[in-house]
Design an enzyme around this catalytic site. Structure first.
Site, PDB file in Angstrom:
ATOM      1  CB  SER A 559      -0.961  -0.042   1.197  1.00 18.51           C
ATOM      2  OG  SER A 559      -1.995   0.878   1.039  1.00 18.51           O
ATOM      3  CG  ASP A 645      -6.992  -1.778  -4.206  1.00 17.75           C
ATOM      4  OD1 ASP A 645      -7.701  -0.991  -3.549  1.00 17.75           O
ATOM      5  OD2 ASP A 645      -5.859  -2.137  -3.841  1.00 17.75           O
ATOM      6  CG  HIS A 690      -5.883  -1.812  -0.079  1.00 17.06           C
ATOM      7  ND1 HIS A 690      -5.399  -1.325  -1.267  1.00 17.06           N
ATOM      8  CD2 HIS A 690      -5.033  -1.383   0.883  1.00 17.06           C
ATOM      9  CE1 HIS A 690      -4.312  -0.601  -1.027  1.00 17.06           C
ATOM     10  NE2 HIS A 690      -4.062  -0.628   0.253  1.00 17.06           N
TER      11      HIS A 690
END
EC number: 3.4.21.-
Length: 727
Positions: A559, A645, A690
């Site tokens: 991320s 996502d 995610h």
């Protein structure tokens, strides 16, 4: 996103866009809003299985993305002894300790998302929401309340459970692994439990009872990852469902938390740097809410309640780190807040739990864990330094006023149970089997000096008997955003790597939260390059102290951690041989310029506003991984991305990958024959989540990539991995 019942604290993220899942996912300073959960221990045979969806800490407040189950380790089977019933008058701590001491330790399972209410435990068993009597919770004697398969979802799991005060209803939030969408089902408890209602896209939810003994469910509705609306609903003969509050500022989101004593329901409105809290009287939920303190830019605060007093965790005043204040519940405004307890410098408040006569703070100071127990009757403070191997807390929600249970873990060691007993003023640890990793590995706390003189903490793991560490492979971890700590929960694949001779290094760079709020402030907006300088200093320090070498060094991030990892590949590619990225944030500039994306407005406090501020735009251009790709040598890169996502759009990752390949091809053409072109792999997984933390396919692909890039034999590591993961 899962919440549980304790207080909360830390910084606010897991609801931010480019973060990850816990769980954590992670934004800047949030509460840990726990629910009245506790982790129940089941002892089984031969296989050690662990289902760890631990309660979010304050740092993971509102939009936490839950971790799912994974297996731990095989232990030698022990002959099963005949069970003896536990005395009915034994307290909760003694029951747990007795089980741990008398039952075989060859396998245990920590079951998450369960709640104890009255005489029952509510939890998931298979594909069903079930409940059982507390004393029968380990005997597989349960009542089925709802079959999750009725929702026609692919592999659904329960993310959160709330039971109405008088146990007429139970609410459960249900999700799937490949999506952040959720459904909240309301089950009417009777001889024949039935689903009374269901609501889509619920984030947080809590029950209260009104003056007429009617159960009222308050819940927040999430649309496009934004959570701005609060609803309240009743069921049965007096059904209604109405919107109660709407937040107008798109940079804020809303989260509900019920104080541990259930006296107040709090509506928490917050962004990365500012919060505002309203109180709903748990005895009169239809009355207008009471504002504690109107939002002040830069002031964060979170609220608990005890004996008509509010305990407020806030960064107001100097220094701008968290401190504990209190005020009478009927005079909640900021001018009435009295300082109650302050933290040492370089201290991160991880969580807070309130008891009848004590307040317990879970802290990280100078990269070590502590528990501070504050006596509320005499304002005494007892500070307990926890074992140096421990890197993270797992909070257990607890209704027993005599004890404060929690678990400690590390990336290579499964959780271990601890309980603080208030009456004795002592901390007790789980007895029985001692994990062999404690003797076969070392954990080191090191520091690297960044180019501006700042000392950057690192946590390093390696085998005790490793010889010539300079020739061992090294896996470096980095995050450095949103004031969130690097995730250091137990991961079986990390354990396997250490057993196979790898060195693991966790670099706690600026932008993260390991040393408090200022540590985050020094690594965001126009100070983001500090995090990159810290990462470079950490890797160079590790090499300088004899831990591996560049040709055996790998880097991993997920991320928002992809920003620093990607920036390092541009600025100092010679430091690492290979990189693995998961759902990485790589195109900061174009993402923050696109206000149509669901979380761009919430992210302005972290990355800046390049659309309206030329200074921010030019600064982002200096470090943005996508913007700084150039023809040069790069390490090999393996990227895992998710098709749908919403937090890190696939488009940006694909564009980064294509541009990187073009730059490498141009460099190879200029270099001539004999140049070994690095491998650039983009693995696009289906689904809209995610980060899928324990995806076996992802784990094996990443490990295979690292071993191949370093020219290592992976046969034994995959055999060992099978002991932990169910293939």
């Amino acid at each position: 996103m899962q919440q549980k019942t304790k207080l909360f604290l830390q910084a606010l993220k897991y609801s931010i866009p480019h973060l990850g899942k816990c769980m954590q996912k992670q934004h800047l300073n949030h509460y840990n809003f726990a629910d009245h959960y506790y982790n129940r221990i089941k002892l089984k045979k031969y296989h050690l299985t662990k289902c760890l969806q631990n309660k979010p800490k304050i740092s993971e407040l509102a939009r936490n993305i839950p971790s799912r189950s994974f297996s731990c380790k095989d232990l030698q089977p022990v002959k099963q002894e005949n069970k003896k019933p536990l005395p009915e008058n034994m307290d909760a701590f003694e029951k747990v300790r007795t089980k741990l001491e008398t039952q075989p330790q060859e396998e245990y399972e920590i079951i998450n998302v369960e709640v104890k209410h009255g005489g029952f435990v509510y939890y998931q068993e298979g594909c069903c929401l079930v409940r059982s009597k507390d004393e029968e919770a380990d005997n597989d004697n349960y009542e089925v309340l709802f079959n999750l398969e009725e929702l026609k979802l692919d592999q659904p799991f329960i993310d959160c459970i709330r039971v109405a005060p008088d146990e007429k209803y139970v609410a459960a939030k249900i999700r799937t692994e490949d999506s952040e969408a959720s459904t909240c089902v309301i089950i009417k408890l009777s001889d024949q439990p039935v689903m009374e209602a269901s609501f889509p896209n619920v984030s947080s939810f809590e029950w209260v009872k009104d003056e007429e003994d009617e159960d009222v469910l308050f819940y927040t509705f999430q649309r496009n990852l934004r959570c701005h609306d609060v609803y309240r609903a009743t069921f049965g003969d007096n059904k209604r469902n109405e919107r109660f509050y709407t937040e107008k500022d798109p940079s804020y989101f809303v989260f509900l938390y019920l104080t541990k004593d259930s006296r107040f329901l709090t509506i928490n409105i917050m962004n990365k740097t500012t919060s505002e809290v309203w109180l709903i009287d748990g005895l009169s939920p239809w009355d207008p809410p009471v504002l504690i303190q109107k939002r002040i830019h830069g002031v964060l605060y979170y609220v608990e309640h005890r004996d008509d007093e509010l305990y407020i965790l806030t960064n107001v005043g100097e220094p701008t780190e968290f401190k504990l204040m209190r005020t009478a519940a009927d005079t909640p405004a900021i001018m009435n807040w009295d300082l109650f307890f302050t933290m040492k410098r370089n201290t991160k408040v991880i969580d807070l739990d309130m008891f009848k006569d004590h307040c317990v703070l879970f802290l990280k100071h100078s990269n070590l864990l502590y528990v501070n127990v504050i006596g509320l009757a005499d304002d005494s403070v007892r500070s307990l330094k926890l074992p140096p191997w421990a890197c993270g807390f797992i909070m257990d929600t607890n209704s027993d006023p005599k004890n404060c249970p929690f678990q400690l873990c590390s990336p290579i060691r499964p959780p271990k149970y601890y309980t603080y007993k208030f009456a004795e003023g002592k901390l007790f640890e789980e007895t029985g089997h001692e994990d062999p990793i404690t003797k076969t590995s070392r954990v080191l706390r090191l520091e690297a000096k960044s180019k501006d003189g700042k000392l950057v903490p690192m946590t390093v793991f390696h085998k005790t008997d490793s010889e010539d560490l300079q020739k061992k492979p090294l896996l470096v971890h980095v995050y450095g955003a949103y004031g969130m700590d690097l995730k250091m929960n137990f991961r079986p694949e990390r354990r396997v790597l250490v057993d196979d001779g790898w060195i693991l290094a966790y670099c706690h760079v600026r932008g993260g939260g390991e040393l408090g709020l200022q540590w985050h402030a020094d690594g965001r907006l126009t100070k983001k390059l500090n995090g990159l300088a810290d990462l470079e200093a950490c890797i160079k320090t590790l090499h300088g102290q004899g831990f591996s070498q560049p040709s055996l060094t790998t880097l991993t991030a997920f991320s928002a951690g992809g920003v620093l990892a990607g920036a390092l590949c541009n600025s100092n590619p010679e430091l690492v041989r290979a990189v693995t990225l998961e759902a990485p944030f790589l195109d900061v500039l174009n993402t923050m310029m696109d206000t149509t994306l669901p979380l761009t407005l919430e992210e302005l406090e972290e990355w800046g506003n390049p659309s309206s501020d030329e200074k921010h735009k030019n600064y982002i251009k200096r470090y943005c991984p996508y913007q700084n790709i150039k023809p040069q040598h790069y390490p090999s890169v393996h990227i895992t991305a998710y098709e749908n996502d919403e937090r890190v759009p696939l488009k940006g990752i694909v564009s980064y990958t294509e541009k990187l390949k073009e730059a490498i091809a141009e460099h190879a053409k200029d270099t001539g024959e004999g140049y070994q072109t690095p491998n650039i792999i983009l693995d696009i997984q289906p689904g809209g989540n995610h980060v899928i933390e324990d995806s076996h396919k992802k784990i094996t692909a990443q490990i295979k990539f690292l071993y191949e890039e370093l020219g290592l034999d992976s046969t034994s590591v995959f055999e060992d991995l099978k002991k932990y993961l169910k293939f």
